[in-house]
Scaffold this active site. Structure first.
Site, PDB file in Angstrom:
ATOM      1  N   GLY C 201      -0.883  93.666   2.802  1.00 23.45           N
ATOM      2  CA  GLY C 201       0.370  93.154   3.342  1.00 23.45           C
ATOM      3  C   GLY C 201       1.276  94.237   3.894  1.00 23.45           C
ATOM      4  CG  LEU C 227      -3.257  90.035   6.740  1.00 19.65           C
ATOM      5  CD1 LEU C 227      -3.427  90.138   8.241  1.00 19.65           C
ATOM      6  CD2 LEU C 227      -1.802  89.782   6.385  1.00 19.65           C
ATOM      7  CG  ASP C 228      -4.334  93.423   4.991  1.00 25.10           C
ATOM      8  OD1 ASP C 228      -4.489  93.790   6.162  1.00 25.10           O
ATOM      9  OD2 ASP C 228      -3.212  93.295   4.464  1.00 25.10           O
ATOM     10  CD  GLU C 229      -8.834  89.925   0.728  1.00 23.91           C
ATOM     11  OE1 GLU C 229      -9.979  90.253   0.374  1.00 23.91           O
ATOM     12  OE2 GLU C 229      -7.827  90.045   0.001  1.00 23.91           O
TER      13      GLU C 229
END
Lengths: 284, 284, 284, 284
Positions: C201, C227-229
């Site tokens: 995040g 997101l960010d995964e």
């Protein structure tokens, strides 16, 4: 000549360094190492001053003398002699690499500890402890919750009876009860086998593998009631690849864990750590 | 408020820290960062004190004021304003990664320099320099030894006319003459593409490959008359394997060189470097 | 001679390496680099084979030929020519260090890309793009949700019209819509300014500072809808101390971000990455 | 199922991988890990193939079978069973951290060795060796050159009588005679306490301090007749600062030495090292 270490934290303001160094000069001391840190965001000042002074002046009398300075500037402080050989309990479970490393370093003088006991919930560490000439305490958990509470009581009693200054959790795999943690606040160091805050909880190497990270780590921290959330003292990392399965990550991690835990313990023993706001200042 | 940086080196003795901090307090200054280092082997004391003070007090008047303290304690010292934007000349040859990185960092504010000229013995850097809005000086070597001497004279004249404070050799591949080096002593930084003192001289990546090392490095240092022997400011390293041929070592090395050179230049610009006895103290 | 790269993933079984190498020999190819990986936990086999072959044999005909082998062994495979210069769009916002680094590397030959456009929701990158001779597309978000949807449509149209092979998010700070992400699956690389999965995040350097970590990192990954995964391609880390405030962490992090992103992009361009099960195999 | 490891080196030419993998398939083997390396500069091919096969097939019969393939392609090769527990002698002097680490790792299963003796020219290691249950051989140097020659003879006799497969010099501080080194060529690993080729010879930490380096290292290598010049197996490094005096460099270096030596020994024991032209290929 003796050596003492003064650690200070207080709201930042002009004149602090002068006040401290003048006091040291006033008691006939010579500063051999000083380091300060100003956290501008929080408006805080931190300092560690290592100074030599005459043999006849004890830590208690220095503490009493500095109290007046501290009061003037709203300082929290500690003043401790150096070298300091804390009476240390090493707690471990089945993975013995960290415990073995601490015992080995202590033996050849790399760590200035007096290990007063090796404690484990498993019998595996017995031979290790005795081969290094240390007393071994086997404190297994027997039965369910009752057994667990009993085990915690026994453990607590042992630490008290040994008059321990420092507790090192060298891959001790049981969560400790809140009251025990509180009593050893700032004097109990744990090694977590991940790069915190990534991979809290159980099986961090499995978690790391499943996320496919390219770097793994280890974290030494003071133990607080929030599991894996205490102030971090030391961390280190190693690069890994897809070829490293969980077993290999675990093996690589062992080297990180031993080095990071030893680094944190050394910093603590040399009075180089100052915890504040769940973070640490680790002086060089 | 203004900020100044005081750097001190002198024989160690009791009372130095108190003397300095009292002087700062006496001129109405507030120490915002201080770091000291005692070299016990050589009996030397080094300190960097960053302090804020009133707008009306200039560096010259502070210098004059501190001179008395310095005389009392046999201190060498410098006192400089911060921030400092040195007029900087970037010298390069055909490999442009370091020069490009310095120009790029300066543009987006990562390095507080005023680049006053890009100078090269080759024309390759012209487009790079002009695209960043800098003046380019092409100073080729023409003919033999005579040409070389002429080139060195031209280069020297350019640096003088630009009133340069700092010369950065960003993979400039010609050895500079002794008198030029002496004139820029302590103000000329070079990046060497090896982990010095391993692999001095030409083709360090070829040398590294042939020796079969598992780690390569880069070294930023002040230039002295002894080639590759000046005081080291920054070094970094990267792990390599048998799979990395000379070309790949060169590529990996480029990333090291740019980062290490930038780190050294930043430390210099922030008045954090103190050279002594062919070594450096690099304050944090 | 031409060079092609074959990447394979399939359930592990005896004979796979022999089957592939025999096929290469059968088409007159010479293996210049081969690497395999067996994931014993999941029973999967992965291989990358780089081989030279006659000029007259094209990738399409090789693909058709290998399809029969692949069918026999239940292989997923790709077969691509090398070198490959993907038509690349660089997306950025206000932080330009990653974009500047990619443009710079491409210029001096460190990265084999054809940059066909620099796209940003802010105008800041315009000068950078044009000084390197690239087309700049300013695609701001105007108004609220409607403006956002329009911006995403414009962006999508630009990527299509440029016939882009690879999208690099070089600190592009807007979350992309799911359909765009799905369309560019496996062909869109993002740099996240933390050591994922720590600090997902916003404001990861602030998060890192507040947690008091002693190591920070950067992560390059394929973009997925979470997101960010997405699958991690490259990560690197740097040690930090209590002295490093958020601003300094940000500065140190910039060097990590540029190097890690470039490393990931290079691996992708050289057909060295194979994503599987939200992890990557990155061949050496 | 049994596991064997085939290591190959030969001039590069098309068809090598196919030839090897076909042979493995032909003996009913299944390749579980294969890695190859082509040194294009020297035109050499190196491969390590780890394969499982039926219990009834021994290493001798496999070797005999592969010899025909090897002859066809001018290959040098070794074929060894895995796991392999070499009979290992650990040689040390007064600094015991490396020896202690090897003994400790062997005990908790991190290194698959059978330590058959700890040998030292000093008595210091006696307690360490016996506490881990190993035989200790005290082989001091008495008198001058005669004593030295006698000592070397005794040492040589001990290694022979123990039927040692691997000699590890764990900070053994005497130079060994040429004939002994030659006899143990490729089976004797030393740890040098610097980042070779920097700081060969005595007191490398003192040398590192005096040169003012910002990184120190350790190097594990096969011992050859040229002191500190043998093929490097593993290296690692740590960043240091001006604050680290010789004593502190020595302390930091100890952690490097133990980890690097263990890494090299493990690679050797797993048949992952291939020395060629005074360099090594270390397979992953």
């Amino acid at each position: 000549m003796n050596t003492s270490v003064l650690r200070i934290s207080c709201p930042d303001q002009p004149g602090l360094v002068a006040a401290v160094s003048s006091w040291v000069a006033g008691v006939g001391g010579n500063i051999v190492h000083a380091e300060q840190h100003t956290d501008r965001h929080d408006g805080m000042f931190f300092q560690r001053v290592e100074f030599t002074h005459g043999d006849m002046v004890g830590a208690d009398s220095l503490r009493a003398g500095f109290a007046a300075v501290a009061a003037n500037w709203a300082m929290d402080f500690t003043l401790e002699p150096l070298p300091w050989r804390p009476r240390t309990a090493v707690l471990c479970s089945r993975q013995l690499h960290c415990a073995a490393d601490l015992l080995s370093r202590t033996t050849y003088g790399d760590l200035g500890l007096d290990i007063v006991g090796v404690v484990s919930n498993h019998a595996d560490a017995q031979q290790l402890a005795t081969s290094f000439g240390h007393t071994f305490f086997h404190v297994p958990v027997e039965g369910g919750d009752t057994g667990r509470a009993e085990q915690e009581n026994t453990l607590s009693t042992i630490l008290d009876s040994l008059q321990v200054d420092l507790v090192v959790l060298a891959r001790y795999m049981l969560v400790l009860p809140g009251d025990l943690v509180r009593r050893w606040s700032g004097r109990m160091i744990n090694i977590h086998h991940s790069f915190l805050p990534a991979f809290v909880g159980a099986n961090p190497y499995r978690q790391a593998h499943d996320r496919g990270v390219k770097v793994i780590g280890a974290t030494a921290h003071y133990v607080t009631e929030e599991l894996d959330e205490g102030p971090i003292i030391a961390q280190d990392v190693a690069r890994v690849t897809h070829r490293d399965d969980v077993e290999e990550l675990t093996r690589i991690g062992r080297d990180l864990e031993t080095v990071v835990l030893a680094r944190a313990v050394r910093a603590h023993v040399e009075h180089r750590v100052l915890a504040w706001n769940n973070r640490t200042v680790v002086f060089g």
